[in-house]
Enzyme design. Sequence first.
Site, PDB file in Angstrom:
ATOM      1  N   ASN A  12       0.833  -1.609  -0.149  1.00 36.66           N
ATOM      2  CA  ASN A  12       0.021   0.175  -0.081  1.00 36.66           C
ATOM      3  C   ASN A  12       0.605   0.962   0.159  1.00 36.66           C
ATOM      4  O   ASN A  12       1.204   1.713   0.934  1.00 36.66           O
ATOM      5  CB  ASN A  12      -0.678  -0.026   1.250  1.00 36.66           C
ATOM      6  CG  ASN A  12      -1.825   1.505   1.528  1.00 36.66           C
ATOM      7  OD1 ASN A  12      -1.994   1.846   0.121  1.00 36.66           O
ATOM      8  ND2 ASN A  12      -2.294   1.142   2.155  1.00 36.66           N
ATOM      9  N   TRP A  13       1.096   1.780  -0.905  1.00 34.87           N
ATOM     10  CA  TRP A  13       2.068   3.695  -1.393  1.00 34.87           C
ATOM     11  C   TRP A  13       1.932   4.158  -0.611  1.00 34.87           C
ATOM     12  O   TRP A  13       2.671   5.201  -0.234  1.00 34.87           O
ATOM     13  CB  TRP A  13       2.183   3.110  -2.705  1.00 34.87           C
ATOM     14  CG  TRP A  13       3.144   2.278  -3.855  1.00 34.87           C
ATOM     15  CD1 TRP A  13       3.805   1.269  -2.871  1.00 34.87           C
ATOM     16  CD2 TRP A  13       3.222   1.976  -4.521  1.00 34.87           C
ATOM     17  NE1 TRP A  13       4.202   0.493  -3.264  1.00 34.87           N
ATOM     18  CE2 TRP A  13       4.612   1.111  -5.173  1.00 34.87           C
ATOM     19  CE3 TRP A  13       3.182   2.788  -5.938  1.00 34.87           C
ATOM     20  CZ2 TRP A  13       5.015   0.394  -6.139  1.00 34.87           C
ATOM     21  CZ3 TRP A  13       3.806   2.402  -7.688  1.00 34.87           C
ATOM     22  CH2 TRP A  13       4.457   0.988  -7.411  1.00 34.87           C
ATOM     23  N   LYS A  14       0.252   4.189   0.024  1.00 32.19           N
ATOM     24  CA  LYS A  14      -1.030   5.375  -0.367  1.00 32.19           C
ATOM     25  C   LYS A  14       0.197   6.526  -1.132  1.00 32.19           C
ATOM     26  O   LYS A  14      -0.277   6.138  -2.228  1.00 32.19           O
ATOM     27  CB  LYS A  14       0.017   5.397   1.613  1.00 32.19           C
ATOM     28  CG  LYS A  14      -0.515   4.423   1.992  1.00 32.19           C
ATOM     29  CD  LYS A  14      -0.727   4.907   4.341  1.00 32.19           C
ATOM     30  CE  LYS A  14      -0.398   3.489   4.508  1.00 32.19           C
ATOM     31  NZ  LYS A  14      -0.102   3.372   5.733  1.00 32.19           N
ATOM     32  N   HIS A 101      -9.866   1.534   4.809  1.00 34.33           N
ATOM     33  CA  HIS A 101      -8.854   0.784   5.079  1.00 34.33           C
ATOM     34  C   HIS A 101      -8.624   2.106   6.157  1.00 34.33           C
ATOM     35  O   HIS A 101      -9.843   3.215   6.454  1.00 34.33           O
ATOM     36  CB  HIS A 101      -8.144   1.593   4.794  1.00 34.33           C
ATOM     37  CG  HIS A 101      -6.575   1.881   5.512  1.00 34.33           C
ATOM     38  ND1 HIS A 101      -5.703   2.863   5.781  1.00 34.33           N
ATOM     39  CD2 HIS A 101      -5.472   1.327   4.717  1.00 34.33           C
ATOM     40  CE1 HIS A 101      -4.207   2.793   6.373  1.00 34.33           C
ATOM     41  NE2 HIS A 101      -4.249   1.833   6.072  1.00 34.33           N
ATOM     42  N   GLU A 103      -7.724   4.483   8.050  1.00 29.59           N
ATOM     43  CA  GLU A 103      -7.254   6.457   6.980  1.00 29.59           C
ATOM     44  C   GLU A 103      -8.187   6.967   6.061  1.00 29.59           C
ATOM     45  O   GLU A 103      -8.630   7.601   6.344  1.00 29.59           O
ATOM     46  CB  GLU A 103      -6.088   5.838   6.744  1.00 29.59           C
ATOM     47  CG  GLU A 103      -4.868   6.171   7.278  1.00 29.59           C
ATOM     48  CD  GLU A 103      -3.111   5.876   6.487  1.00 29.59           C
ATOM     49  OE1 GLU A 103      -3.519   5.817   5.298  1.00 29.59           O
ATOM     50  OE2 GLU A 103      -2.201   5.009   7.018  1.00 29.59           O
ATOM     51  N   GLU A 173      -5.840  -4.523  10.253  1.00 28.74           N
ATOM     52  CA  GLU A 173      -4.533  -4.082  10.803  1.00 28.74           C
ATOM     53  C   GLU A 173      -5.662  -2.846  11.992  1.00 28.74           C
ATOM     54  O   GLU A 173      -6.061  -1.886  11.477  1.00 28.74           O
ATOM     55  CB  GLU A 173      -5.103  -2.482   9.591  1.00 28.74           C
ATOM     56  CG  GLU A 173      -4.561  -2.905   8.174  1.00 28.74           C
ATOM     57  CD  GLU A 173      -3.494  -1.845   7.187  1.00 28.74           C
ATOM     58  OE1 GLU A 173      -2.807  -3.043   6.917  1.00 28.74           O
ATOM     59  OE2 GLU A 173      -4.564  -1.441   7.059  1.00 28.74           O
ATOM     60  N   GLY A 179       1.466   2.542  10.429  1.00 28.49           N
ATOM     61  CA  GLY A 179       2.642   3.838  10.630  1.00 28.49           C
ATOM     62  C   GLY A 179       3.727   4.237  11.479  1.00 28.49           C
ATOM     63  O   GLY A 179       4.053   5.319  12.100  1.00 28.49           O
ATOM     64  N   SER A 219       2.723  -1.762  10.778  1.00 24.81           N
ATOM     65  CA  SER A 219       3.988  -1.405  10.918  1.00 24.81           C
ATOM     66  C   SER A 219       4.895  -3.207  10.352  1.00 24.81           C
ATOM     67  O   SER A 219       5.954  -3.441  11.622  1.00 24.81           O
ATOM     68  CB  SER A 219       4.668  -1.297  12.262  1.00 24.81           C
ATOM     69  OG  SER A 219       4.278   0.272  12.444  1.00 24.81           O
ATOM     70  N   GLY A 240       2.749  -1.160   4.142  1.00 26.74           N
ATOM     71  CA  GLY A 240       2.525   0.059   3.980  1.00 26.74           C
ATOM     72  C   GLY A 240       3.848   0.835   3.620  1.00 26.74           C
ATOM     73  O   GLY A 240       5.004   0.753   2.801  1.00 26.74           O
ATOM     74  N   GLY A 241       4.912   1.643   4.979  1.00 30.42           N
ATOM     75  CA  GLY A 241       5.237   1.914   4.839  1.00 30.42           C
ATOM     76  C   GLY A 241       7.165   0.964   3.877  1.00 30.42           C
ATOM     77  O   GLY A 241       7.582   1.623   3.275  1.00 30.42           O
TER      78      GLY A 241
END
Length: 261
Positions: A12-14, A101, A103, A173, A179, A219, A240-241
């Site tokens: 998930n590059w966001k 998600h 977010e 999640e 994050g 994470s 993600g990251g």
Amino acid sequence: MPATHRKLLAANWKMHLSLQEAQELTSEVVQTYQTEIAAPLPLVLCVPFPYLSHVLHLTKGEPFVAVGAQNVHHKAEGAYTGEVSAQMLRSVGTQYAVVGHSERRQYFGETPQQIADKIALLLEHRIRPIFCLGETLEEREAGQTIAVLTTQLEGSLAGFTAEQMAQIVVAYEPVWAIGTGRTASPEQAQEVHAALRAQLTAHFGDDVAQATPILYGGSLKADNAAGLFAQPDIDGGLVGGASLHTRSFIIIAKALATYAH
Ligand code: PGA
């Protein structure tokens, strides 16, 4: 519709990366996957809308690298300036889409009904939804984790048939882990994944529940992936990251590939 595998790793590059960086990352991931991962492990790159076509082009012909969107609008079409429909996603070749998600629930006020509507539209257009759910730290500390997840799961999935559910990927999640550098322990995550699978069994039957990929996200990194993937009900990850760098993403993929066959 892409074939269903229980093991699956999604990036998930966001809202990160320029087009050039996105293209470089895609090419590197494809190349490294080919040389370092022997198992049939599906990777899904969930990229920003403007990059879908480019990333699809760069992954064309790769049987195990698919492309996903990070969102979709909950209406089929109409005067919704700035929004993107399931039909549009399908028309460029998108195979997966993240929905629900945290977010989006938190910053854009997405409701369980809207998420259900998105899933229905995606399925209609033969795109596999990656349905996210998770509790906040406050909810966990109040002992409400399973109750909150049950409400989220039933609120968005209860209206689907077993046949439809067989096309849906679930991603647990925990909001407090996204994050933050704070990951759920393998035991904490396994406990939730097992509970989610039991709920899928109750609603959709054991065959569908056993075949549904339940991913962990929050994470997830190169150094904690192996412990999480060793758990029997953790079928992969939504990263993600750590998906923004080829090396860390491939190390996570390798940890999962051990279990893919
Ligand atoms: P993270 O994000 O790996 O950066 O914690 C995961 C996600 O939100 O999908």
